[in-house]
Design a protein around this motif. Sequence first.
Motif, PDB file in Angstrom:
ATOM      1  N   GLU A  81       0.815  -1.001  -0.092  1.00 15.21           N
ATOM      2  CA  GLU A  81      -0.116   0.021  -0.051  1.00 15.21           C
ATOM      3  C   GLU A  81       0.617   1.171   0.010  1.00 15.21           C
ATOM      4  OE1 GLU A  81      -2.681  -0.029   3.118  1.00 15.21           O
ATOM      5  OE2 GLU A  81      -3.562   2.091   2.611  1.00 15.21           O
ATOM      6  N   LEU A  82       1.710   1.157   0.759  1.00 12.87           N
ATOM      7  CA  LEU A  82       2.781   2.645   0.964  1.00 12.87           C
ATOM      8  C   LEU A  82       4.091   2.422  -0.171  1.00 12.87           C
ATOM      9  CD1 LEU A  82       3.288   2.707   4.862  1.00 12.87           C
ATOM     10  CD2 LEU A  82       1.458   3.817   3.253  1.00 12.87           C
ATOM     11  N   GLN A  83       4.049   1.125  -0.599  1.00 12.54           N
ATOM     12  CA  GLN A  83       5.093   1.080  -1.526  1.00 12.54           C
ATOM     13  C   GLN A  83       6.601   1.532  -1.057  1.00 12.54           C
ATOM     14  OE1 GLN A  83       4.228   2.793  -5.521  1.00 12.54           O
ATOM     15  NE2 GLN A  83       2.111   1.980  -5.155  1.00 12.54           N
ATOM     16  N   HIS A  84       6.654   0.813   0.025  1.00 11.72           N
ATOM     17  CA  HIS A  84       8.340   0.989   0.582  1.00 11.72           C
ATOM     18  C   HIS A  84       8.346  -0.118   1.414  1.00 11.72           C
ATOM     19  CE1 HIS A  84       6.083   3.964   3.403  1.00 11.72           C
ATOM     20  NE2 HIS A  84       6.613   3.109   4.347  1.00 11.72           N
ATOM     21  N   PHE A  85       9.614  -0.371   1.972  1.00  8.64           N
ATOM     22  CA  PHE A  85       9.889  -1.454   2.974  1.00  8.64           C
ATOM     23  C   PHE A  85       9.815  -0.834   4.212  1.00  8.64           C
ATOM     24  CE2 PHE A  85      11.673  -4.943   0.481  1.00  8.64           C
ATOM     25  CZ  PHE A  85      11.782  -4.592  -0.448  1.00  8.64           C
ATOM     26  N   GLN A  86       9.566  -1.955   5.444  1.00 10.16           N
ATOM     27  CA  GLN A  86       9.325  -1.467   6.558  1.00 10.16           C
ATOM     28  C   GLN A  86      10.186  -2.419   7.621  1.00 10.16           C
ATOM     29  OE1 GLN A  86       4.999  -1.285   6.676  1.00 10.16           O
ATOM     30  NE2 GLN A  86       4.951   0.483   7.285  1.00 10.16           N
ATOM     31  N   ILE A  87      10.588  -2.147   8.768  1.00  8.11           N
ATOM     32  CA  ILE A  87      11.021  -3.004   9.692  1.00  8.11           C
ATOM     33  C   ILE A  87      10.648  -3.014  11.246  1.00  8.11           C
ATOM     34  CG2 ILE A  87      12.811  -1.094  10.223  1.00  8.11           C
ATOM     35  CD1 ILE A  87      14.878  -3.555  10.539  1.00  8.11           C
ATOM     36  N   ALA A  88      10.514  -4.177  11.824  1.00  6.67           N
ATOM     37  CA  ALA A  88      10.158  -4.017  13.323  1.00  6.67           C
ATOM     38  C   ALA A  88      11.049  -4.723  14.083  1.00  6.67           C
ATOM     39  CB  ALA A  88       8.442  -4.749  13.300  1.00  6.67           C
ATOM     40  N   SER A  89      11.329  -4.319  15.300  1.00  3.58           N
ATOM     41  CA  SER A  89      12.371  -5.065  16.181  1.00  3.58           C
ATOM     42  C   SER A  89      11.666  -5.658  17.183  1.00  3.58           C
ATOM     43  CB  SER A  89      13.257  -4.124  16.464  1.00  3.58           C
ATOM     44  OG  SER A  89      14.251  -4.553  17.542  1.00  3.58           O
ATOM     45  N   PHE A  90      12.208  -6.876  17.700  1.00  3.25           N
ATOM     46  CA  PHE A  90      11.593  -7.603  18.648  1.00  3.25           C
ATOM     47  C   PHE A  90      12.462  -7.776  19.845  1.00  3.25           C
ATOM     48  CE2 PHE A  90       8.023  -7.782  16.257  1.00  3.25           C
ATOM     49  CZ  PHE A  90       8.136  -8.260  14.937  1.00  3.25           C
ATOM     50  N   SER A  91      13.854  -7.337  19.518  1.00  2.79           N
ATOM     51  CA  SER A  91      14.786  -7.816  20.451  1.00  2.79           C
ATOM     52  C   SER A  91      14.887  -6.656  21.555  1.00  2.79           C
ATOM     53  CB  SER A  91      16.211  -7.788  19.638  1.00  2.79           C
ATOM     54  OG  SER A  91      17.309  -8.079  20.481  1.00  2.79           O
ATOM     55  N   ARG A  92      15.483  -7.412  22.945  1.00  2.27           N
ATOM     56  CA  ARG A  92      15.571  -6.481  23.889  1.00  2.27           C
ATOM     57  C   ARG A  92      16.945  -5.737  23.845  1.00  2.27           C
ATOM     58  NH1 ARG A  92      13.468 -11.262  26.125  1.00  2.27           N
ATOM     59  NH2 ARG A  92      11.647 -11.125  27.197  1.00  2.27           N
ATOM     60  N   ASN A  93      17.719  -6.339  22.940  1.00  4.60           N
ATOM     61  CA  ASN A  93      19.025  -5.472  22.614  1.00  4.60           C
ATOM     62  C   ASN A  93      18.780  -4.558  21.313  1.00  4.60           C
ATOM     63  OD1 ASN A  93      20.627  -7.299  24.233  1.00  4.60           O
ATOM     64  ND2 ASN A  93      20.354  -8.913  22.881  1.00  4.60           N
ATOM     65  N   GLU A  94      19.761  -3.679  21.014  1.00  3.25           N
ATOM     66  CA  GLU A  94      19.595  -2.609  20.362  1.00  3.25           C
ATOM     67  C   GLU A  94      19.378  -2.814  18.808  1.00  3.25           C
ATOM     68  OE1 GLU A  94      21.558   1.647  22.211  1.00  3.25           O
ATOM     69  OE2 GLU A  94      22.672   0.364  20.586  1.00  3.25           O
ATOM     70  N   THR A  95      18.419  -2.271  18.068  1.00  5.50           N
ATOM     71  CA  THR A  95      18.439  -2.476  16.684  1.00  5.50           C
ATOM     72  C   THR A  95      18.384  -1.005  16.112  1.00  5.50           C
ATOM     73  OG1 THR A  95      17.036  -4.342  16.531  1.00  5.50           O
ATOM     74  CG2 THR A  95      17.015  -3.249  14.764  1.00  5.50           C
ATOM     75  N   ARG A  96      19.360  -0.624  15.105  1.00  9.43           N
ATOM     76  CA  ARG A  96      19.483   0.837  14.583  1.00  9.43           C
ATOM     77  C   ARG A  96      19.324   0.611  13.245  1.00  9.43           C
ATOM     78  NH1 ARG A  96      21.448   4.824  18.176  1.00  9.43           N
ATOM     79  NH2 ARG A  96      21.918   4.247  20.287  1.00  9.43           N
ATOM     80  N   VAL A  97      18.866   1.723  12.594  1.00 12.69           N
ATOM     81  CA  VAL A  97      18.817   1.822  11.150  1.00 12.69           C
ATOM     82  C   VAL A  97      19.515   3.361  10.841  1.00 12.69           C
ATOM     83  CG1 VAL A  97      17.209   2.085   9.139  1.00 12.69           C
ATOM     84  CG2 VAL A  97      16.556   0.260  10.861  1.00 12.69           C
ATOM     85  N   ASN A  98      20.537   3.251  10.136  1.00 13.91           N
ATOM     86  CA  ASN A  98      21.125   4.590   9.921  1.00 13.91           C
ATOM     87  C   ASN A  98      21.587   5.243  11.160  1.00 13.91           C
ATOM     88  OD1 ASN A  98      21.283   3.753   7.121  1.00 13.91           O
ATOM     89  ND2 ASN A  98      19.481   5.087   6.561  1.00 13.91           N
ATOM     90  N   GLU A  99      21.763   4.411  12.208  1.00  9.72           N
ATOM     91  CA  GLU A  99      22.152   5.159  13.379  1.00  9.72           C
ATOM     92  C   GLU A  99      20.949   5.536  14.382  1.00  9.72           C
ATOM     93  OE1 GLU A  99      25.849   4.019  12.982  1.00  9.72           O
ATOM     94  OE2 GLU A  99      24.946   4.870  14.779  1.00  9.72           O
ATOM     95  N   GLN A 100      19.891   5.249  13.811  1.00 10.09           N
ATOM     96  CA  GLN A 100      18.433   5.723  14.378  1.00 10.09           C
ATOM     97  C   GLN A 100      17.784   4.530  15.279  1.00 10.09           C
ATOM     98  OE1 GLN A 100      17.028   8.886  14.595  1.00 10.09           O
ATOM     99  NE2 GLN A 100      15.436   8.135  16.065  1.00 10.09           N
ATOM    100  N   LEU A 101      17.677   4.483  16.527  1.00  7.65           N
ATOM    101  CA  LEU A 101      17.199   3.419  17.442  1.00  7.65           C
ATOM    102  C   LEU A 101      15.877   3.104  17.137  1.00  7.65           C
ATOM    103  CD1 LEU A 101      17.899   1.512  19.809  1.00  7.65           C
ATOM    104  CD2 LEU A 101      16.794   3.325  21.068  1.00  7.65           C
TER     105      LEU A 101
END
Length: 335
Positions: A281-301
């Motif tokens: 619908e939005l025609q772009h990729f998305q990410i969701a994090s389930f970890s208790r540890n850090e997940t960063r995308v382009n340095e963004q938490l």
Amino acid sequence: MADQPSDWLSKLGNLLVPTSQPTRVDPIATVTNTRILNELIASFEDSLQRESVGKSMLFNAHFLIILHPDTYEARQNAFPVIVNEAVDAFKNRIESKKEQFENIVPVASSWYFKFGGGREFGGEPIGPADVKVVGALTGILPGNEQAQSADRIHVTRRVKQTNRFEKVDIDFNTFQHIDFREPGAFVVKFRFEIPKAPTARPSTAASAPQPAPGLPRSHGAGLAQITHYIAELNKEDSYLMRDREIVVARKEPENQHFPNYLLLESAYVSNPHARIRYNDELQHFQIASFSRNETRVNEQLIPRSEPANPHWYTLPDQAQILLNSMVTLTFQRHD
């Protein structure tokens, strides 16, 4: 002497009012295999209704079955049969709901059953007539290293007062009195055929359905390329994302068969750690994090969310994804 009862009268009285003797509850008579099976099915069905969201079917995949030690000993030879019947029942429930849900998205890759004997659970005594079933979405039961790092775990259990399952947080100390033996553990891998939405038959060749805008026309080309570098092993590899949604997880034997898993050989990766999907619908990729540890995308938490209720964040067409400061993913969308 006339006031004393005769022998036969005394014996008759003993028949009508038996003398007080300690009564031992027979676990074979109080807890049947069918009752254990029904408790497992009830726990599964409750999670199916509770965890599923929108068009996605989600359910508990890990179960603890806690019995009184006497009951455990009496029933342990039947555990494999109970597990087999439970899995068949789960599959039937899933099959019956395929028209309601377009996607089957379990967090784990296998059903996991662990039986244990104990006399206490959560401060409540466990008697020979009790059956305690504790359900969880994924590997957060005793024996899972990732789970042991947390103080509390999220589970569902039946409450005696209401006879209903409720979602609660349980301290790991709750399980310290339970004897979980290896012979009482069973893992059953599953694979589901995800139903596809029906498409109208085109009247002419010109009206044939076209691929979604912005995605490669060839399925073999993949939707995106993900290069991953594991610092602890000084190892680099590449993964072609062909599915519209993938799971990023630690490389474990139970995950090997799952076709849409990106498996990373690192103790710093959770199981699962994240999901990546393409939103039509939005025609772009998305990410969701389930970890208790850090997940960063382009340095963004990226804040952590629950697998049953993922919070999706936009994933740029070119991005660096950092998992727990140790594993680097380089994401590149294909045109």
